[in-house]
Design a protein around this motif. Structure first.
Motif, short mmCIF file in Angstrom:
data_model
loop_
_atom_site.label_atom_id
_atom_site.label_comp_id
_atom_site.label_asym_id
_atom_site.label_seq_id
_atom_site.Cartn_x
_atom_site.Cartn_y
_atom_site.Cartn_z
N GLY A 1 0.82 -1.22 0.00
CA GLY A 1 0.00 0.00 0.00
C GLY A 1 0.84 1.26 0.00
N HIS A 2 1.95 1.22 0.71
CA HIS A 2 2.83 2.40 0.77
C HIS A 2 3.75 2.50 -0.45
N LEU A 3 4.30 1.39 -0.89
CA LEU A 3 5.22 1.42 -2.03
C LEU A 3 4.51 1.75 -3.34
N ASN A 4 3.27 1.33 -3.46
CA ASN A 4 2.52 1.55 -4.71
C ASN A 4 1.49 2.66 -4.58
N ALA A 5 1.65 3.52 -3.60
CA ALA A 5 0.70 4.61 -3.39
C ALA A 5 0.70 5.55 -4.60
N THR A 6 -0.49 5.85 -5.07
CA THR A 6 -0.62 6.79 -6.19
C THR A 6 -0.83 8.20 -5.62
N PRO A 7 -0.32 9.21 -6.28
CA PRO A 7 -0.50 10.58 -5.78
C PRO A 7 -1.97 10.97 -5.73
N ASP A 8 -2.33 11.75 -4.71
CA ASP A 8 -3.66 12.32 -4.64
C ASP A 8 -3.65 13.65 -5.37
N GLU A 9 -4.77 13.97 -6.01
CA GLU A 9 -4.87 15.24 -6.71
C GLU A 9 -5.85 16.14 -5.98
N TYR A 10 -5.47 17.40 -5.80
CA TYR A 10 -6.27 18.37 -5.07
C TYR A 10 -6.56 19.57 -5.95
N THR A 11 -7.70 20.22 -5.69
CA THR A 11 -8.08 21.40 -6.45
C THR A 11 -8.53 22.49 -5.48
N LEU A 12 -8.09 23.71 -5.75
CA LEU A 12 -8.52 24.88 -5.00
C LEU A 12 -9.15 25.84 -5.99
N ASN A 13 -10.46 26.09 -5.84
CA ASN A 13 -11.17 27.05 -6.68
C ASN A 13 -11.32 28.35 -5.90
N ILE A 14 -10.96 29.46 -6.53
CA ILE A 14 -11.03 30.76 -5.88
C ILE A 14 -11.87 31.69 -6.74
N LYS A 15 -12.82 32.38 -6.10
CA LYS A 15 -13.61 33.39 -6.81
C LYS A 15 -14.00 34.47 -5.81
N GLY A 16 -13.39 35.63 -5.96
CA GLY A 16 -13.68 36.74 -5.05
C GLY A 16 -13.27 36.37 -3.63
N GLU A 17 -14.22 36.46 -2.71
CA GLU A 17 -13.95 36.15 -1.30
C GLU A 17 -14.33 34.71 -0.95
N GLU A 18 -14.62 33.90 -1.95
CA GLU A 18 -14.99 32.51 -1.71
C GLU A 18 -13.92 31.58 -2.26
N SER A 19 -13.77 30.44 -1.60
CA SER A 19 -12.87 29.42 -2.12
C SER A 19 -13.38 28.05 -1.70
N TYR A 20 -13.05 27.06 -2.51
CA TYR A 20 -13.45 25.68 -2.22
C TYR A 20 -12.26 24.78 -2.53
N TYR A 21 -11.85 24.01 -1.53
CA TYR A 21 -10.71 23.11 -1.64
C TYR A 21 -11.21 21.69 -1.47
#
Length: 144
Positions: free
Chosen positions: A64-84
């Motif tokens: 599980g550790h040796l074959n771990a695939t990278p996680d992908e993350y997204t941060l959306n920003i618009k004005g005073e709002e954001s969603y991660y």
């Protein structure tokens, strides 16, 4: 002619300045999180030295550790709002540990942070920090 040029330059400067201050900031940031190789090696060495853990479990954990695939993350920003959030992924390995960076989503608007967790949504109130002259020594670092 000189006065007209000054007037035009002043008007252009005012338009640029007003656009800068009224413009909404927006964008999308995408990145990948992966396990540190040094951490993986030390973790596998530690788990292999445990006599109370069966060889089958050691092999599953190591894979599980040796074959771990990278996680992908997204941060959306618009004005005073954001969603991660963490991008959903399909993995053929049911024991894939990913990056261990966390999978909770966060939504922010002005001074509020809403966290999505297994128990539901949690609203975090802002902390009113007070800056003082107090310092504290942590190891070789001085904290202010």
């Amino acid at each position: 002619m000189k006065k007209l040029l000054k007037t035009v330059l002043f008007a252009c400067a005012m338009v640029v300045i007003s656009n800068v201050y009224t413009q909404d900031i927006s964008g999308i940031v995408r990145y990948k999180g992966m396990l540190n190789r040094k951490y993986v090696d030390s973790f596998i060495t530690a788990i292999e030295s445990k006599k109370e853990v069966s060889m089958h479990i050691k092999q599953i954990v190591a894979d599980g550790h040796l074959n771990a695939t990278p996680d992908e993350y997204t941060l959306n920003i618009k004005g005073e709002e954001s969603y991660y959030y963490m991008e959903p992924k399909l993995s053929e390995n049911p024991y894939d540990v990913g990056s261990k960076a966390g999978g909770n989503s966060f939504y922010t608007k002005k001074d509020s942070i809403i966290t999505e967790s297994t128990i539901g949504y949690i609203l975090h109130k802002p902390i009113n920090w007070e800056i003082s002259q107090e310092t504290k020594k942590l190891g070789k670092y001085t904290c202010y």
